[in-house]
Design an enzyme around this catalytic site. Structure first.
Site, PDB file in Angstrom:
ATOM      1  N   ASP A  64      36.952  37.446  37.382  1.00 50.77           N
ATOM      2  CA  ASP A  64      37.547  36.130  37.112  1.00 50.77           C
ATOM      3  C   ASP A  64      37.121  35.734  35.705  1.00 50.77           C
ATOM      4  OD1 ASP A  64      39.249  34.927  38.915  1.00 50.77           O
ATOM      5  OD2 ASP A  64      37.659  34.159  40.195  1.00 50.77           O
ATOM      6  N   ARG A  72      32.923  34.937  33.002  1.00 49.94           N
ATOM      7  CA  ARG A  72      31.692  35.527  33.537  1.00 49.94           C
ATOM      8  C   ARG A  72      30.787  36.098  32.451  1.00 49.94           C
ATOM      9  NH1 ARG A  72      32.555  32.564  37.785  1.00 49.94           N
ATOM     10  NH2 ARG A  72      34.200  33.323  39.183  1.00 49.94           N
ATOM     11  N   ARG A 139      41.352  23.900  33.845  1.00 52.89           N
ATOM     12  CA  ARG A 139      41.793  25.290  33.967  1.00 52.89           C
ATOM     13  C   ARG A 139      43.312  25.375  33.890  1.00 52.89           C
ATOM     14  NH1 ARG A 139      39.394  27.081  39.552  1.00 52.89           N
ATOM     15  NH2 ARG A 139      40.210  29.141  38.957  1.00 52.89           N
ATOM     16  N   LYS A 169      48.011  32.240  39.681  1.00 51.85           N
ATOM     17  CA  LYS A 169      47.328  31.611  40.814  1.00 51.85           C
ATOM     18  C   LYS A 169      47.329  30.089  40.627  1.00 51.85           C
ATOM     19  CE  LYS A 169      42.714  32.178  38.771  1.00 51.85           C
ATOM     20  NZ  LYS A 169      41.419  32.891  38.829  1.00 51.85           N
ATOM     21  N   HIS A 170      47.304  29.317  41.717  1.00 48.76           N
ATOM     22  CA  HIS A 170      47.149  29.675  43.121  1.00 48.76           C
ATOM     23  C   HIS A 170      48.425  29.229  43.825  1.00 48.76           C
ATOM     24  CE1 HIS A 170      43.115  28.944  41.370  1.00 48.76           C
ATOM     25  NE2 HIS A 170      42.711  29.950  42.136  1.00 48.76           N
ATOM     26  N   HIS A 182      36.949  26.014  47.983  1.00 43.13           N
ATOM     27  CA  HIS A 182      35.696  26.760  48.122  1.00 43.13           C
ATOM     28  C   HIS A 182      34.827  26.153  49.226  1.00 43.13           C
ATOM     29  CE1 HIS A 182      36.894  27.902  44.008  1.00 43.13           C
ATOM     30  NE2 HIS A 182      36.231  29.018  44.239  1.00 43.13           N
ATOM     31  N   ASP A 252      42.959  35.017  48.076  1.00 45.03           N
ATOM     32  CA  ASP A 252      41.780  34.462  47.425  1.00 45.03           C
ATOM     33  C   ASP A 252      40.564  34.862  48.272  1.00 45.03           C
ATOM     34  OD1 ASP A 252      40.196  33.098  45.618  1.00 45.03           O
ATOM     35  OD2 ASP A 252      41.359  31.243  45.697  1.00 45.03           O
TER      36      ASP A 252
END
Length: 352
Positions: A64, A72, A139, A169-170, A182, A252
């Site tokens: 990601d 990351r 985002r 996404k999403h 999440h 996901d």
């Protein structure tokens, strides 16, 4: 020949353990998703990716890596990319400069990852910025579906230049609901007509540009009682049928709260994984479960194998073809060569 390897899993640390290798060798494993804990520096990351490829050359190495707060790898030369909202803000001042900057972002993102052996990033975010979602927020490119689609297409052009696929996404949209999938089970009560007119519109416009799609762990009760990633209506009837998308579909993360409750019942990872595959996903993700022994990963591998034997999901040759189509077909450009290439230096100059 591999029949269908649908599971994308994570690994525990900076190098592969014996347990990691055993899981990667499993015939149901199709790829690896890396996280910040798998990162120390470029040399270590390159060595880890090489280790993974020595286990099985066909494994897809993913991350990601969108820019902004979802990136990351941030040190040892990796460019700090802006959140996608910066491109949307630029669009409001100069649309052509924004599309050029988006292509540059996609190329820098893809080229730097590929130089270290990472083959695929789950980007771009096609969710619209409705102003209430903390987990999406900056985002998203924009609140206007047309702007989001055009900027995403430009970013995907840059990824393509780097030899990398993409993942919208999403689906059909996570930006309207405030709850974070999440940790919660978001519910979007809008009608199918409203969803298709706004949030889902980019998926139709970009159906011949997207190489993969990730559905949202969001319930849209006026369409289906199940979250989109577990709904044949959303995946087969709407995404594949109505919107004519023929690329790969990833679930996901199955460990998210939004994936653990189906039809009002809390389910195991393997039950959720089998349900996603039966609904139309080609691949399923289980993230951050290899640490502390990885018992959950082993249970998912065993559970999916048992569910397959019991006919709860079926291996599909088309799904395996879609997975393998995401593997890069252009050679890796070494980091030092990339740093001095005119295309890369020009792209850096175009970043906002």
């Amino acid at each position: 020949m591999i029949e269908h390897a649908p599971l994308i899993l994570d690994v525990a640390g900076l190098t592969l353990s014996k347990d990691d290798r055993r899981r990667l060798e499993h015939p149901l494993t199709g790829g690896v998703i890396l996280f910040a804990r798998n990162w120390e520096n470029r040399a270590q990351l390159s060595a880890l990716c090489a280790q993974i490829k020595r286990v099985r050359a066909d494994l897809l190495i993913c991350v990601d890596h969108e820019g902004g707060r979802v990136q990351r790898f941030r040190t040892d030369g990796f460019t700090h990319l802006p959140p996608m909202r910066v491109l949307g803000d630029l669009w409001m001042k100069d649309a052509m400069a924004a599309t050029k900057a988006a292509t540059a972002c996609g190329y820098v993102l893809g080229a730097e990852l590929r130089a270290c052996g990472v083959e695929f990033s789950f980007t771009p975010v096609l969710d619209l910025d409705w102003g209430g979602s903390g987990v999406i927020g900056d985002r998203a490119f924009h609140s206007d579906a047309r702007v989001a689609a055009l900027l995403a297409k430009s970013l995907m052009h840059g990824l393509l230049q780097a030899g990398m696929g993409n993942c919208g996404k999403h689906f059909p949209g996570h930006g309207f609901v405030k709850a974070d999938s999440h940790t919660d089970i978001p519910v979007d009560r809008r009608s199918l007509k409203a969803l298709m007119a706004d949030d889902a519109a980019p998926y139709g416009w970009l159906n011949n540009t997207l190489t993969s799609v990730m559905p949202a762990h969001v319930i849209y009760p006026k369409v289906d009682a199940r979250p989109a990633g577990f709904s044949s209506r959303w995946l087969n009837d709407i995404l594949r049928g109505r919107l004519c998308f023929d690329g790969a579909i990833f679930s996901d993360d199955l460990s998210m709260a939004g994936a653990r409750l189906l039809d009002g019942v809390e389910v195991s990872y393997s039950t959720a994984g089998a349900a996603a595959l039966a609904a139309g996903c080609d691949m399923v993700l289980l993230c951050n479960q290899s640490v502390d022994g990885g018992q959950a990963v082993d249970e998912l591998l065993d559970g999916l194998a048992n569910a397959l034997a019991q006919g709860q999901w079926q291996r599909r040759p088309a799904s395996e073809q879609r997975r393998q189509a995401l593997l890069p077909y252009t050679p890796i450009q070494l980091w030092d060569d990339l740093m001095t290439s005119p295309q890369y230096m020009q792209a850096l100059d175009c970043l906002p």
